[in-house]
Motif scaffolding. Structure first.
Motif, PDB file in Angstrom:
ATOM      1  N   ILE A  61      12.075  -2.545   8.471  1.00 16.42           N
ATOM      2  CA  ILE A  61      11.329  -3.622   9.131  1.00 16.42           C
ATOM      3  C   ILE A  61      11.191  -4.802   8.182  1.00 16.42           C
ATOM      4  O   ILE A  61      11.393  -5.956   8.579  1.00 16.42           O
ATOM      5  CB  ILE A  61       9.956  -3.123   9.625  1.00 16.42           C
ATOM      6  CG1 ILE A  61      10.149  -2.062  10.722  1.00 16.42           C
ATOM      7  CG2 ILE A  61       9.110  -4.288  10.146  1.00 16.42           C
ATOM      8  CD1 ILE A  61       8.888  -1.344  11.139  1.00 16.42           C
ATOM      9  N   LYS A  62      10.900  -4.528   6.923  1.00 20.88           N
ATOM     10  CA  LYS A  62      10.799  -5.600   5.934  1.00 20.88           C
ATOM     11  C   LYS A  62      12.113  -6.370   5.824  1.00 20.88           C
ATOM     12  O   LYS A  62      12.118  -7.595   5.697  1.00 20.88           O
ATOM     13  CB  LYS A  62      10.397  -5.045   4.572  1.00 20.88           C
ATOM     14  CG  LYS A  62       8.948  -4.637   4.482  1.00 20.88           C
ATOM     15  CD  LYS A  62       8.624  -4.123   3.093  1.00 20.88           C
ATOM     16  CE  LYS A  62       7.165  -3.770   2.985  1.00 20.88           C
ATOM     17  NZ  LYS A  62       6.794  -3.307   1.642  1.00 20.88           N
ATOM     18  N   ALA A 112       3.762  -0.330   7.333  1.00 17.03           N
ATOM     19  CA  ALA A 112       3.692  -1.381   6.320  1.00 17.03           C
ATOM     20  C   ALA A 112       4.759  -1.232   5.241  1.00 17.03           C
ATOM     21  O   ALA A 112       5.243  -2.229   4.705  1.00 17.03           O
ATOM     22  CB  ALA A 112       2.310  -1.406   5.694  1.00 17.03           C
ATOM     23  N   ALA A 171       3.093  -4.576  10.468  1.00 15.97           N
ATOM     24  CA  ALA A 171       4.545  -4.735  10.564  1.00 15.97           C
ATOM     25  C   ALA A 171       4.917  -5.522  11.822  1.00 15.97           C
ATOM     26  O   ALA A 171       5.790  -6.393  11.783  1.00 15.97           O
ATOM     27  CB  ALA A 171       5.235  -3.374  10.562  1.00 15.97           C
ATOM     28  N   SER A 220       3.936  -9.227  11.296  1.00 14.93           N
ATOM     29  CA  SER A 220       4.916  -9.929  10.461  1.00 14.93           C
ATOM     30  C   SER A 220       6.198 -10.234  11.227  1.00 14.93           C
ATOM     31  O   SER A 220       6.721 -11.344  11.155  1.00 14.93           O
ATOM     32  CB  SER A 220       5.266  -9.094   9.226  1.00 14.93           C
ATOM     33  OG  SER A 220       4.142  -8.913   8.422  1.00 14.93           O
ATOM     34  N   ASN A 244       7.734   0.239   5.629  1.00 17.35           N
ATOM     35  CA  ASN A 244       9.047   0.502   6.211  1.00 17.35           C
ATOM     36  C   ASN A 244      10.045  -0.560   5.741  1.00 17.35           C
ATOM     37  O   ASN A 244       9.950  -1.725   6.099  1.00 17.35           O
ATOM     38  CB  ASN A 244       8.938   0.522   7.737  1.00 17.35           C
ATOM     39  CG  ASN A 244      10.222   0.959   8.389  1.00 17.35           C
ATOM     40  OD1 ASN A 244      11.233   0.293   8.267  1.00 17.35           O
ATOM     41  ND2 ASN A 244      10.159   2.077   9.090  1.00 17.35           N
TER      42      ASN A 244
END
Length: 173
Positions: free
Chosen positions: A122-123, A117, A64, A67, A119
């Motif tokens: 966050i995405k 990953a 995360a 990214s 979340n």
């Protein structure tokens, strides 16, 4: 010159130290951007700080953070290359990303097994910043209007993300 021995620190602790160092650089330079018409040095520092966090996150496998730092780095490069124009809305979103990187880091130190990953907050932030990088001078007004609407949603998402990241849930086996 005195050498500091970091041998006693774990990888999560070293990651956290790196993130905190680079977050200070990101915060200082993002705030400085709003007062400069040609922030060449600040953009270089921002790109390097995001790149450093991306590398550190990759080493400890915090995808995360990889990214998020990656889209930030891409954004700074796009501004350097004058493919997009930086504005205060973008700075506000990037400051949210900086805070998120710090939250990820702090939580990773305390619970290295935690995965971010999946979340959604966050995405969403990664997607928002990636979309900032797609802004061209021709469509900037339309994008600003869209981002203004998304920012309201992202503020709610950000508040929820802070709560979720401060008390991460472990995946069930």
């Amino acid at each position: 010159m005195t050498e500091t021995n970091f041998n006693h620190l774990s990888l999560p602790e070293l990651f956290s130290m790196e993130v905190k160092t680079q977050v200070a650089v990101l915060n200082d330079n993002l705030l400085a951007l709003e007062n400069k018409s040609e922030p060449t040095e600040e953009l270089t520092e921002l790109m390097r700080a995001a790149h450093s966090i991306k590398g550190a996150a990759r080493i400890v496998q915090v995808d995360a953070a990889v990214s998020l730092a990656h889209v930030m780095e891409d954004y700074f490069v796009a501004v350097q290359e004058k493919r997009i124009t930086l504005d205060s809305t973008h700075v506000d979103i990037l400051l949210q990303a900086v805070d998120t990187l710090l939250l990820i880091s702090d939580n990773f130190v305390n619970q290295p097994e935690t995965s971010f990953a999946d979340n959604l907050e966050i995405k969403s932030l990664v997607k928002t910043i990636a979309n900032l990088g797609n802004v061209t001078k021709e469509n900037q007004t339309l994008v600003k209007e869209t981002l203004a609407k998304e920012t309201i949603v992202n503020e709610d998402i950000w508040t929820q993300a802070q709560t979720n990241l401060q008390q991460p849930t472990l995946p069930t086996p």
